[in-house]
Design a protein around this motif. Structure first.
Motif, PDB file in Angstrom:
ATOM      1  N   GLY A 101       0.814  -1.209   0.000  1.00  0.00           N
ATOM      2  CA  GLY A 101       0.000   0.000   0.000  1.00  0.00           C
ATOM      3  C   GLY A 101       0.846   1.258   0.000  1.00  0.00           C
ATOM      4  O   GLY A 101       0.515   2.246  -0.673  1.00  0.00           O
ATOM      5  N   ALA A 102       1.947   1.243   0.746  1.00  0.00           N
ATOM      6  CA  ALA A 102       2.845   2.399   0.776  1.00  0.00           C
ATOM      7  C   ALA A 102       3.467   2.628  -0.603  1.00  0.00           C
ATOM      8  O   ALA A 102       3.603   3.775  -1.052  1.00  0.00           O
ATOM      9  CB  ALA A 102       3.932   2.184   1.830  1.00  0.00           C
ATOM     10  N   LEU A 103       3.842   1.544  -1.272  1.00  0.00           N
ATOM     11  CA  LEU A 103       4.386   1.671  -2.627  1.00  0.00           C
ATOM     12  C   LEU A 103       3.348   2.247  -3.588  1.00  0.00           C
ATOM     13  O   LEU A 103       3.671   3.077  -4.447  1.00  0.00           O
ATOM     14  CB  LEU A 103       4.860   0.303  -3.133  1.00  0.00           C
ATOM     15  CG  LEU A 103       6.074  -0.301  -2.419  1.00  0.00           C
ATOM     16  CD1 LEU A 103       6.301  -1.732  -2.889  1.00  0.00           C
ATOM     17  CD2 LEU A 103       7.313   0.546  -2.670  1.00  0.00           C
ATOM     18  N   ALA A 174       6.779 -11.250  -2.102  1.00  0.00           N
ATOM     19  CA  ALA A 174       7.244  -9.980  -1.538  1.00  0.00           C
ATOM     20  C   ALA A 174       6.644  -8.822  -2.331  1.00  0.00           C
ATOM     21  O   ALA A 174       6.460  -8.925  -3.557  1.00  0.00           O
ATOM     22  CB  ALA A 174       8.764  -9.912  -1.570  1.00  0.00           C
ATOM     23  N   PRO A 175       6.327  -7.697  -1.677  1.00  0.00           N
ATOM     24  CA  PRO A 175       5.641  -6.588  -2.360  1.00  0.00           C
ATOM     25  C   PRO A 175       6.317  -6.121  -3.646  1.00  0.00           C
ATOM     26  O   PRO A 175       5.645  -5.966  -4.677  1.00  0.00           O
ATOM     27  CB  PRO A 175       5.625  -5.490  -1.299  1.00  0.00           C
ATOM     28  CG  PRO A 175       5.595  -6.232  -0.003  1.00  0.00           C
ATOM     29  CD  PRO A 175       6.448  -7.446  -0.233  1.00  0.00           C
ATOM     30  N   VAL A 176       7.618  -5.901  -3.611  1.00  0.00           N
ATOM     31  CA  VAL A 176       8.302  -5.393  -4.806  1.00  0.00           C
ATOM     32  C   VAL A 176       8.261  -6.444  -5.916  1.00  0.00           C
ATOM     33  O   VAL A 176       8.002  -6.114  -7.088  1.00  0.00           O
ATOM     34  CB  VAL A 176       9.754  -5.000  -4.484  1.00  0.00           C
ATOM     35  CG1 VAL A 176      10.503  -4.613  -5.755  1.00  0.00           C
ATOM     36  CG2 VAL A 176       9.783  -3.842  -3.487  1.00  0.00           C
ATOM     37  N   LYS A 177       8.499  -7.699  -5.584  1.00  0.00           N
ATOM     38  CA  LYS A 177       8.445  -8.761  -6.593  1.00  0.00           C
ATOM     39  C   LYS A 177       7.043  -8.903  -7.179  1.00  0.00           C
ATOM     40  O   LYS A 177       6.880  -9.207  -8.357  1.00  0.00           O
ATOM     41  CB  LYS A 177       8.891 -10.090  -5.983  1.00  0.00           C
ATOM     42  CG  LYS A 177      10.386 -10.193  -5.720  1.00  0.00           C
ATOM     43  CD  LYS A 177      10.744 -11.575  -5.222  1.00  0.00           C
ATOM     44  CE  LYS A 177      12.248 -11.704  -5.012  1.00  0.00           C
ATOM     45  NZ  LYS A 177      12.628 -13.063  -4.532  1.00  0.00           N
ATOM     46  N   SER A 178       6.017  -8.678  -6.347  1.00  0.00           N
ATOM     47  CA  SER A 178       4.648  -8.818  -6.837  1.00  0.00           C
ATOM     48  C   SER A 178       4.348  -7.808  -7.942  1.00  0.00           C
ATOM     49  O   SER A 178       3.586  -8.107  -8.868  1.00  0.00           O
ATOM     50  CB  SER A 178       3.650  -8.647  -5.687  1.00  0.00           C
ATOM     51  OG  SER A 178       3.575  -7.287  -5.263  1.00  0.00           O
TER      52      SER A 178
END
Length: 267
Positions: A101-103, A174-178
């Motif tokens: 969400g922060a990203l 992981a968020p970045v990988k997603s």
């Protein structure tokens, strides 16, 4: 986790399944979409950080709507707390979703910041803070350019976050990988997603045409005014219901964490 390549016609299938599943549980799905919008609105009204908090919550609540669609597809009635399922999988899963969400918030703020360089922040203020659109504002060339530029810049953000909430929730990515996996999934299935988007555009156009015909038959503009919001909410609810099917068919896994059963793959 395995990426599936689907034929172009799957785009129409996603739309049909979204509409059909919505009408399996229309009160539940419409109610949950209303809760989705209401939760974001309440968050946005919080002093100082409201707008930012609302953006942070978007991925988690989107995952909740997808989980509700999955329940409705299986013939079960999705309960209200399904909307917040992303926050009920333990501290680690909650942190991952909040990071996503922060990203998302950062990405949207960057897009709005770019638009502010064009029109002095008028479009960004309207997008984040709400408010009415005046004819003078719409006719302003700088505002229009900022609006179209924001739309263009937001497109890659939308593609990167399309499947990201579901990947974090059901597959523990992981968020970045997603974000990377989501973008690749959409690009690998471009024809299906283009057809999917075209179908929703046509449905929106058809809804508008129905309102115009009813307005012409009744001779009163009040029909269009009264029907515009319900029709828009109905189409938006069905669209969000269909998001689950785009994810279900784009990825498969024998045992994704965070749920009792794996999302089936049907290409």
């Amino acid at each position: 986790m395995k990426l599936n390549i689907v034929p172009a016609r799957t785009g129409t299938q996603w739309v049909r399944e979204g509409v059909r599943t919505f009408f399996k549980q229309p009160l539940a799905m419409a109610g949950l979409f209303f809760m989705f919008m209401a939760s974001l609105s309440v968050a946005a009204f919080m002093p100082l950080v409201g707008g930012l908090l609302a953006l942070v919550l978007v991925p988690a609540l989107t995952a909740g709507l997808m989980a509700a669609a999955r329940e409705a597809e299986a013939g079960r009635f999705p309960m209200p707390m399904t909307l917040f399922i992303a926050f009920r999988q333990g501290p680690q899963a909650t942190r991952a979703m909040l990071m996503l969400g922060a990203l998302y918030a950062v990405a949207v703020l960057l897009v709005m910041g770019a638009s502010a360089l064009i029109d002095g922040g008028r479009f960004a203020q309207l997008y984040v803070g709400g408010g009415g659109i005046t004819p003078e504002l719409v006719m302003d060339p700088q505002f229009r350019f900022a609006m179209w530029m924001s739309t263009l810049l937001y497109l890659p953000v939308s593609l990167a976050f399309w499947h990201a909430p579901a990947l974090v929730h059901w597959h523990g990515v992981a968020p970045v990988k997603s974000l990377f996996f989501s973008l690749v999934a959409v690009l690998k299935n471009t024809r299906a997603y283009l057809l999917y988007g075209l179908m929703w555009m046509l449905m929106s156009f058809a809804g508008g045409m129905v309102l115009l015909v009813l307005t012409a038959l009744s001779g009163s503009a009040a029909v269009a005014s009264a029907g515009l919001l319900p029709v828009a909410l109905l189409i938006a609810s069905m669209f969000f219901t269909s998001l689950w099917f785009t994810f279900r068919d784009s990825f498969s896994d024998s045992a994704p964490p965070g749920d009792a059963a794996a999302p089936p793959a049907s290409a």
